[in-house]
Design a protein around this motif. Sequence first.
Motif, mmCIF file in Angstrom:
data_model
loop_
_atom_site.group_PDB
_atom_site.id
_atom_site.type_symbol
_atom_site.label_atom_id
_atom_site.label_comp_id
_atom_site.label_asym_id
_atom_site.label_seq_id
_atom_site.Cartn_x
_atom_site.Cartn_y
_atom_site.Cartn_z
ATOM 1 N N ASP A 276 1.096 -1.088 0.040
ATOM 2 C CA ASP A 276 0.019 0.410 -0.279
ATOM 3 C C ASP A 276 1.651 1.376 -0.313
ATOM 4 N N TYR B 97 0.913 1.008 -6.532
ATOM 5 C CA TYR B 97 0.363 0.320 -5.450
ATOM 6 C C TYR B 97 -0.627 -0.868 -6.586
ATOM 7 N N THR C 222 0.566 -3.807 6.768
ATOM 8 C CA THR C 222 -0.534 -2.344 6.705
ATOM 9 C C THR C 222 0.522 -1.732 8.278
ATOM 10 N N ARG D 106 -8.883 -1.023 3.613
ATOM 11 C CA ARG D 106 -8.368 -0.749 1.863
ATOM 12 C C ARG D 106 -7.488 -1.524 1.690
ATOM 13 N N CYS D 107 -7.064 -1.426 2.022
ATOM 14 C CA CYS D 107 -5.665 -2.881 1.537
ATOM 15 C C CYS D 107 -6.298 -4.500 1.381
ATOM 16 N N LEU E 126 -8.082 -4.127 -1.468
ATOM 17 C CA LEU E 126 -7.383 -3.802 -2.966
ATOM 18 C C LEU E 126 -6.816 -5.049 -2.985
ATOM 19 N N ALA F 266 -3.949 -9.744 2.593
ATOM 20 C CA ALA F 266 -3.634 -8.099 3.390
ATOM 21 C C ALA F 266 -3.539 -8.434 4.358
#
Length: 247
Positions: free
Chosen positions: A11, A16, A34, A42-43, A46, A55
Amino acid sequence: MRLIDTHCHVDLYPDYKAVLWESEHAGIYTIAMTNTPSVFRRCAALTRGARFVRAALGLHPELAATREREVPLLDELLPETRYIGEIGLDYVTEDAEDRAAQRRVFETILSRCATAGDKVLSVHSRRAAADVTAMIGAGYPGTVILHWFSGPKSALDRSVEQGCYFSVNPTMLDAVAGRRILAAIPPERVLTETDGPFVTVHGHPARPSDIAQIIPQLARLWAIDAVTAARRIEDNFRQALAHHPDH
Ligand code: MN
Protein backbone atom coordinates in the motif's frame (compact mmCIF):
# COMPACT_ATOMS: atom_id res chain seq x y z
CA MET A 1 10.51 -20.78 -9.83
CA ARG A 2 7.93 -19.80 -7.20
CA LEU A 3 8.90 -16.65 -5.24
CA ILE A 4 7.69 -15.70 -1.77
CA ASP A 5 7.59 -12.19 -0.28
CA THR A 6 6.41 -12.45 3.32
CA HIS A 7 6.81 -8.74 4.11
CA CYS A 8 6.01 -6.06 1.53
CA HIS A 9 4.30 -2.71 2.11
CA VAL A 10 2.22 -2.92 -1.06
CA ASP A 11 0.00 0.00 0.00
CA LEU A 12 2.99 2.37 0.23
CA TYR A 13 4.08 2.25 -3.42
CA PRO A 14 2.79 5.11 -5.60
CA ASP A 15 1.92 2.43 -8.20
CA TYR A 16 0.57 -0.12 -5.72
CA LYS A 17 -1.87 -1.49 -8.29
CA ALA A 18 1.01 -2.39 -10.58
CA VAL A 19 2.87 -4.05 -7.68
CA LEU A 20 -0.21 -6.11 -6.92
CA TRP A 21 -0.69 -7.01 -10.57
CA GLU A 22 2.96 -8.07 -10.89
CA SER A 23 2.65 -10.45 -7.93
CA GLU A 24 -0.59 -11.88 -9.30
CA HIS A 25 0.76 -12.19 -12.82
CA ALA A 26 4.06 -13.82 -11.76
CA GLY A 27 2.43 -15.93 -9.02
CA ILE A 28 4.54 -14.43 -6.22
CA TYR A 29 3.02 -15.14 -2.81
CA THR A 30 3.03 -11.69 -1.22
CA ILE A 31 1.94 -10.71 2.27
CA ALA A 32 0.98 -7.03 2.18
CA MET A 33 1.86 -5.36 5.46
CA THR A 34 -0.09 -2.44 6.91
CA ASN A 35 1.28 -0.09 9.55
CA THR A 36 -1.97 1.03 11.21
CA PRO A 37 -5.35 -0.69 11.63
CA SER A 38 -7.11 2.30 10.05
CA VAL A 39 -5.62 1.50 6.61
CA PHE A 40 -6.30 -2.24 6.74
CA ARG A 41 -9.70 -2.24 5.05
CA ARG A 42 -8.39 -0.23 2.11
CA CYS A 43 -5.54 -2.70 1.67
CA ALA A 44 -7.91 -5.65 2.08
CA ALA A 45 -10.22 -4.21 -0.58
CA LEU A 46 -7.25 -3.93 -2.90
CA THR A 47 -6.34 -7.60 -2.46
CA ARG A 48 -9.89 -8.95 -2.60
CA GLY A 49 -10.06 -11.74 -5.14
CA ALA A 50 -6.27 -11.94 -5.41
CA ARG A 51 -4.81 -15.44 -5.60
CA PHE A 52 -1.30 -14.67 -4.43
CA VAL A 53 -1.55 -11.50 -2.33
CA ARG A 54 -2.92 -11.29 1.20
CA ALA A 55 -3.49 -8.18 3.32
CA ALA A 56 -2.03 -8.21 6.82
CA LEU A 57 -3.34 -6.22 9.77
CA GLY A 58 -0.69 -4.36 11.74
CA LEU A 59 0.36 -1.57 14.05
CA HIS A 60 4.00 -0.69 13.44
CA PRO A 61 6.07 -0.27 16.63
CA GLU A 62 7.25 3.19 15.54
CA LEU A 63 3.58 4.24 15.40
CA ALA A 64 2.47 2.39 18.54
CA ALA A 65 2.83 5.34 20.91
CA THR A 66 0.82 7.73 18.73
CA ARG A 67 -1.71 5.16 17.46
CA GLU A 68 -2.37 3.20 20.62
CA ARG A 69 -6.00 4.28 20.41
CA GLU A 70 -6.31 2.11 17.29
CA VAL A 71 -5.80 -1.10 19.29
CA PRO A 72 -9.59 -1.62 19.72
CA LEU A 73 -9.97 -1.27 15.94
CA LEU A 74 -7.24 -3.87 15.44
CA ASP A 75 -9.16 -6.13 17.78
CA GLU A 76 -12.32 -5.65 15.77
CA LEU A 77 -10.57 -6.36 12.46
CA LEU A 78 -8.67 -9.40 13.69
CA PRO A 79 -11.19 -12.00 12.43
CA GLU A 80 -10.91 -10.56 8.89
CA THR A 81 -7.40 -11.86 8.19
CA ARG A 82 -5.03 -14.58 9.19
CA TYR A 83 -2.00 -12.36 8.50
CA ILE A 84 -0.72 -9.91 11.11
CA GLY A 85 1.98 -7.28 10.51
CA GLU A 86 3.76 -5.12 10.78
CA ILE A 87 3.98 -5.44 14.54
CA GLY A 88 6.79 -5.73 17.10
CA LEU A 89 9.21 -3.52 18.99
CA ASP A 90 11.75 -0.91 17.85
CA TYR A 91 14.19 0.37 20.43
CA VAL A 92 15.88 2.95 18.22
CA THR A 93 13.94 5.42 20.36
CA GLU A 94 15.49 5.98 23.79
CA ASP A 95 12.19 7.26 25.14
CA ALA A 96 11.03 5.03 27.99
CA GLU A 97 7.36 6.00 27.59
CA ASP A 98 7.45 5.23 23.88
CA ARG A 99 9.05 1.85 24.52
CA ALA A 100 6.47 1.09 27.22
CA ALA A 101 3.64 1.95 24.82
CA GLN A 102 5.20 -0.32 22.20
CA ARG A 103 5.33 -3.19 24.69
CA ARG A 104 1.70 -2.65 25.74
CA VAL A 105 0.53 -2.68 22.13
CA PHE A 106 2.67 -5.67 21.14
CA GLU A 107 1.63 -7.63 24.24
CA THR A 108 -2.06 -7.04 23.50
CA ILE A 109 -1.68 -8.07 19.86
CA LEU A 110 0.28 -11.21 20.82
CA SER A 111 -2.35 -12.23 23.32
CA ARG A 112 -5.29 -11.60 20.96
CA CYS A 113 -3.53 -13.58 18.22
CA ALA A 114 -2.76 -16.40 20.66
CA THR A 115 -6.46 -16.63 21.45
CA ALA A 116 -7.28 -16.77 17.74
CA GLY A 117 -4.60 -19.44 17.38
CA ASP A 118 -3.99 -19.62 13.64
CA LYS A 119 -2.37 -16.27 12.91
CA VAL A 120 0.79 -15.67 10.89
CA LEU A 121 2.75 -12.78 12.41
CA SER A 122 5.46 -10.68 10.75
CA VAL A 123 7.45 -9.19 13.61
CA HIS A 124 9.91 -6.28 13.71
CA SER A 125 12.60 -6.45 16.42
CA ARG A 126 15.22 -3.76 15.74
CA ARG A 127 17.48 -3.37 18.81
CA ALA A 128 14.73 -5.12 20.78
CA ALA A 129 15.20 -8.78 19.88
CA ALA A 130 15.69 -9.97 23.47
CA ASP A 131 12.37 -8.42 24.58
CA VAL A 132 10.54 -9.58 21.44
CA THR A 133 11.76 -13.14 21.96
CA ALA A 134 10.88 -13.11 25.66
CA MET A 135 7.39 -11.73 24.97
CA ILE A 136 6.64 -14.37 22.32
CA GLY A 137 7.87 -17.10 24.66
CA ALA A 138 7.91 -20.85 24.22
CA GLY A 139 4.93 -22.66 22.71
CA TYR A 140 3.34 -19.60 21.10
CA PRO A 141 0.18 -20.83 19.31
CA GLY A 142 0.73 -19.21 15.92
CA THR A 143 3.37 -18.73 13.25
CA VAL A 144 5.95 -16.08 14.04
CA ILE A 145 8.14 -14.72 11.25
CA LEU A 146 10.91 -12.45 12.52
CA HIS A 147 11.40 -9.90 9.77
CA TRP A 148 14.88 -8.39 9.08
CA PHE A 149 16.27 -9.94 12.23
CA SER A 150 19.55 -8.31 13.26
CA GLY A 151 20.62 -10.18 16.38
CA PRO A 152 21.97 -10.72 18.94
CA LYS A 153 22.85 -14.37 18.48
CA SER A 154 21.40 -15.30 21.90
CA ALA A 155 17.95 -14.03 20.83
CA LEU A 156 18.34 -15.81 17.49
CA ASP A 157 19.07 -19.13 19.19
CA ARG A 158 16.14 -18.72 21.54
CA SER A 159 13.82 -17.77 18.67
CA VAL A 160 14.90 -20.86 16.75
CA GLU A 161 14.08 -22.97 19.81
CA GLN A 162 10.69 -21.25 20.02
CA GLY A 163 9.91 -22.27 16.44
CA CYS A 164 10.19 -18.87 14.75
CA TYR A 165 10.87 -18.31 11.07
CA PHE A 166 13.14 -15.55 9.74
CA SER A 167 12.48 -13.52 6.59
CA VAL A 168 15.59 -12.16 4.90
CA ASN A 169 15.78 -9.30 2.38
CA PRO A 170 18.32 -8.00 -0.17
CA THR A 171 19.69 -5.18 2.03
CA MET A 172 20.24 -7.57 4.91
CA LEU A 173 22.19 -9.94 2.66
CA ASP A 174 24.32 -7.11 1.26
CA ALA A 175 25.86 -6.64 4.70
CA VAL A 176 28.39 -8.95 6.36
CA ALA A 177 26.38 -8.87 9.61
CA GLY A 178 23.19 -9.90 7.81
CA ARG A 179 24.93 -12.77 6.03
CA ARG A 180 26.36 -13.93 9.34
CA ILE A 181 22.84 -14.01 10.80
CA LEU A 182 21.52 -15.89 7.80
CA ALA A 183 24.26 -18.49 8.16
CA ALA A 184 23.17 -19.10 11.77
CA ILE A 185 19.51 -19.75 10.86
CA PRO A 186 18.54 -23.39 10.20
CA PRO A 187 17.71 -23.57 6.45
CA GLU A 188 14.21 -24.90 7.19
CA ARG A 189 13.39 -21.66 9.03
CA VAL A 190 14.44 -19.20 6.32
CA LEU A 191 11.84 -17.21 4.37
CA THR A 192 12.25 -14.28 1.97
CA GLU A 193 10.95 -10.71 1.99
CA THR A 194 11.58 -7.41 0.24
CA ASP A 195 10.34 -4.94 2.90
CA GLY A 196 9.63 -2.83 -0.17
CA PRO A 197 9.42 0.03 -0.83
CA PHE A 198 11.83 0.73 2.07
CA VAL A 199 14.54 -1.62 0.86
CA THR A 200 16.15 -0.56 -2.41
CA VAL A 201 17.66 -2.83 -5.02
CA HIS A 202 20.02 -1.27 -7.59
CA GLY A 203 18.68 2.16 -6.67
CA HIS A 204 14.97 1.40 -7.02
CA PRO A 205 12.46 0.49 -4.31
CA ALA A 206 12.41 -3.31 -4.04
CA ARG A 207 9.38 -5.05 -5.53
CA PRO A 208 8.29 -8.65 -4.88
CA SER A 209 9.94 -9.82 -8.11
CA ASP A 210 13.31 -8.71 -6.64
CA ILE A 211 13.13 -11.78 -4.39
CA ALA A 212 14.71 -13.50 -7.40
CA GLN A 213 17.98 -11.74 -6.52
CA ILE A 214 18.16 -13.31 -3.05
CA ILE A 215 17.71 -16.88 -4.28
CA PRO A 216 21.24 -17.29 -5.75
CA GLN A 217 22.75 -16.06 -2.47
CA LEU A 218 20.74 -18.63 -0.53
CA ALA A 219 21.72 -21.30 -3.03
CA ARG A 220 25.44 -20.47 -2.59
CA LEU A 221 25.18 -20.54 1.19
CA TRP A 222 23.37 -23.88 1.17
CA ALA A 223 25.55 -25.28 -1.64
CA ILE A 224 22.52 -26.22 -3.75
CA ASP A 225 21.24 -24.91 -7.07
CA ALA A 226 18.92 -21.92 -7.29
CA VAL A 227 15.83 -23.91 -8.28
CA THR A 228 16.28 -26.15 -5.24
CA ALA A 229 16.84 -23.11 -3.00
CA ALA A 230 13.61 -21.51 -4.25
CA ARG A 231 11.77 -24.77 -3.65
CA ARG A 232 13.15 -24.92 -0.10
CA ILE A 233 11.78 -21.42 0.60
CA GLU A 234 8.43 -22.45 -0.84
CA ASP A 235 8.41 -25.60 1.33
CA ASN A 236 9.29 -23.50 4.39
CA PHE A 237 6.44 -21.13 3.57
CA ARG A 238 3.97 -23.99 3.26
CA GLN A 239 5.24 -25.39 6.55
CA ALA A 240 4.82 -21.97 8.19
CA LEU A 241 1.19 -21.87 7.07
CA ALA A 242 0.51 -25.52 7.76
CA HIS A 243 -1.32 -25.15 11.08
CA HIS A 244 -4.54 -24.71 9.14
CA PRO A 245 -4.03 -26.02 5.61
CA ASP A 246 -7.50 -24.81 4.57
CA HIS A 247 -6.26 -21.18 4.50
MN1 MN B 1 8.45 -3.29 7.12
